[in-house]
Design an enzyme around this catalytic site. Structure first.
Site, mmCIF file in Angstrom:
data_model
loop_
_atom_site.group_PDB
_atom_site.id
_atom_site.type_symbol
_atom_site.label_atom_id
_atom_site.label_comp_id
_atom_site.label_asym_id
_atom_site.label_seq_id
_atom_site.Cartn_x
_atom_site.Cartn_y
_atom_site.Cartn_z
ATOM 1 N N HIS A 147 0.745 -1.280 -0.134
ATOM 2 C CA HIS A 147 -0.419 -0.012 -0.058
ATOM 3 C C HIS A 147 1.064 1.074 -0.347
ATOM 4 O O HIS A 147 0.682 2.089 -0.655
ATOM 5 C CB HIS A 147 -1.161 0.057 1.357
ATOM 6 C CG HIS A 147 -1.525 1.297 0.998
ATOM 7 N ND1 HIS A 147 -2.956 1.519 1.091
ATOM 8 C CD2 HIS A 147 -1.172 2.494 1.827
ATOM 9 C CE1 HIS A 147 -3.494 2.613 1.400
ATOM 10 N NE2 HIS A 147 -2.584 3.397 2.263
ATOM 11 N N GLU A 148 1.540 1.716 0.733
ATOM 12 C CA GLU A 148 2.938 2.124 1.404
ATOM 13 C C GLU A 148 3.504 2.654 -0.235
ATOM 14 O O GLU A 148 3.856 3.478 -0.494
ATOM 15 C CB GLU A 148 3.735 2.273 1.904
ATOM 16 C CG GLU A 148 3.004 2.531 3.663
ATOM 17 C CD GLU A 148 1.589 3.368 3.748
ATOM 18 O OE1 GLU A 148 2.302 4.362 3.363
ATOM 19 O OE2 GLU A 148 0.656 3.797 4.807
ATOM 20 N N HIS A 151 1.635 4.559 -2.586
ATOM 21 C CA HIS A 151 1.527 5.680 -2.843
ATOM 22 C C HIS A 151 3.316 6.202 -3.274
ATOM 23 O O HIS A 151 2.967 7.603 -4.227
ATOM 24 C CB HIS A 151 1.721 6.190 -0.944
ATOM 25 C CG HIS A 151 -0.086 6.217 -0.221
ATOM 26 N ND1 HIS A 151 -1.278 6.690 -1.347
ATOM 27 C CD2 HIS A 151 -0.139 5.717 0.560
ATOM 28 C CE1 HIS A 151 -1.737 6.557 -0.290
ATOM 29 N NE2 HIS A 151 -1.415 6.347 0.703
ATOM 30 N N GLU A 224 -6.079 6.816 -1.327
ATOM 31 C CA GLU A 224 -6.127 6.038 -0.104
ATOM 32 C C GLU A 224 -6.712 4.495 -0.738
ATOM 33 O O GLU A 224 -6.121 3.751 -1.107
ATOM 34 C CB GLU A 224 -7.147 6.230 1.030
ATOM 35 C CG GLU A 224 -6.188 6.698 2.018
ATOM 36 C CD GLU A 224 -4.977 6.892 2.801
ATOM 37 O OE1 GLU A 224 -4.420 5.581 2.284
ATOM 38 O OE2 GLU A 224 -3.823 6.807 1.724
#
Length: 297
Positions: A147-148, A151, A224
């Site tokens: 997930h990071e 980003h 997100e």
């Protein structure tokens, strides 16, 4: 509501600081002497310079600030099997995402959280909390890291800075245009911008800054969902859903958020309750994120 106040207060404080700089350097008087209506291009350029300056300075020092504010311990040479696995996992995910190897670290917080920051996709920092490493299984940690990495690969930090810069520019610009009109109409001040104009601009910047923050928060929520989709792609959909469900359990158990407020928007979880005002939420409710992944989003 405390984090809402802190976020709005920080952005408004920046705008107020720039207004004071305008005043001290005599830029307000110069523009007034030129005639606001006849110098809109000059005013817009000036607001743009100041509006983007703070946003990009924050971006450039984001890694340094994150390290100092969270106490991140960087993993240069892994000392334990856990650290070795963490660094190797980030390296594998970064390669899959097509970005440079980020710095990797662990920060001392018992809340399960993680964040990514940095001024470009090939010079980022990815850090996880000690609590997350202790309570999540490896598949869930991998999903959080994915997930990071998502980003970073999506360029979210740079895009957020660009959006904030544009909004700061127009907040400062329209506050001065409206301030000049009100000053002339109400205070009949045709000789220049006096104290009435300065106070009107301050109030308008607060009001317009609140509306601008709603736009920033909307983008933060949207990214997100994108990062969750990236996490599902780089790791697995099941692991991403499982990680979000575990985060949801901690939120419902009221585990305190130890992430500094300046980094809340960059964490995988904001720690906010589901009933927080949606207009000012940096993250969508975890229930919505889980449902979106289940639907294949």
């Amino acid at each position: 509501m405390l984090r809402i106040g802190l976020f709005l207060g920080t952005n408004i404080a920046i705008l107020v600081l720039f207004s004071i700089i305008f005043k001290v350097l005599g830029l307000e008087q110069y523009l007034a002497a030129q005639g606001v209506q006849g110098n809109l291009t000059g005013l817009l350029i000036m607001c743009g310079i100041f509006g983007f300056a703070g946003s990009f300075i924050s971006l450039l020092i984001s890694k340094w600030m994150a390290k100092r504010s969270t106490g991140v311990q960087l993993i240069d040479q892994p000392r334990t099997p856990e650290e070795r696995w963490l660094k190797e996992t980030v390296a594998d995910l970064a390669k899959k995402a097509g970005i440079g190897m980020p710095e990797v670290g662990i920060f001392p917080a018992q809340q399960s959280n993680a964040f990514a920051t940095g001024w470009n996709r090939n010079d980022a920092l990815v850090a996880v909390s000690a609590g997350l490493m202790q309570r999540f299984d490896r598949e869930e940690v991998r999903a959080v890291l994915a997930h990071e990495i998502g980003h970073v690969a999506n360029g979210d930090m740079v895009t957020l800075s660009l959006i904030q810069g544009v909004l700061n520019t127009f907040v400062m610009f329209f506050a001065r245009i409206l301030g000049s009109i009100i000053d002339r109409a109400v205070f009949k001040n045709n000789s220049g911008h006096g104290i009435g104009y300065f106070m009107i601009v301050m109030v308008l910047q607060v009001v317009l800054g609140i509306f601008a923050s709603m736009i920033v928060m909307w983008f933060s929520r949207w990214r997100e969902f994108r990062a969750d989709a990236s996490g599902a792609h780089l790791a697995s959909r099941g692991a991403m859903i499982s990680a979000l469900q575990r985060l949801q359990e901690e939120t419902q158990a009221h585990v305190p958020n130890q992430m500094p407020d300046t980094l809340t928007a960059f964490g995988i979880s904001s720690g906010w309750k589901e009933h927080a005002s949606r207009l000012f939420m940096t993250h969508p409710p975890l229930s919505e994120r889980i449902e979106t992944l289940r639907r294949g989003g």
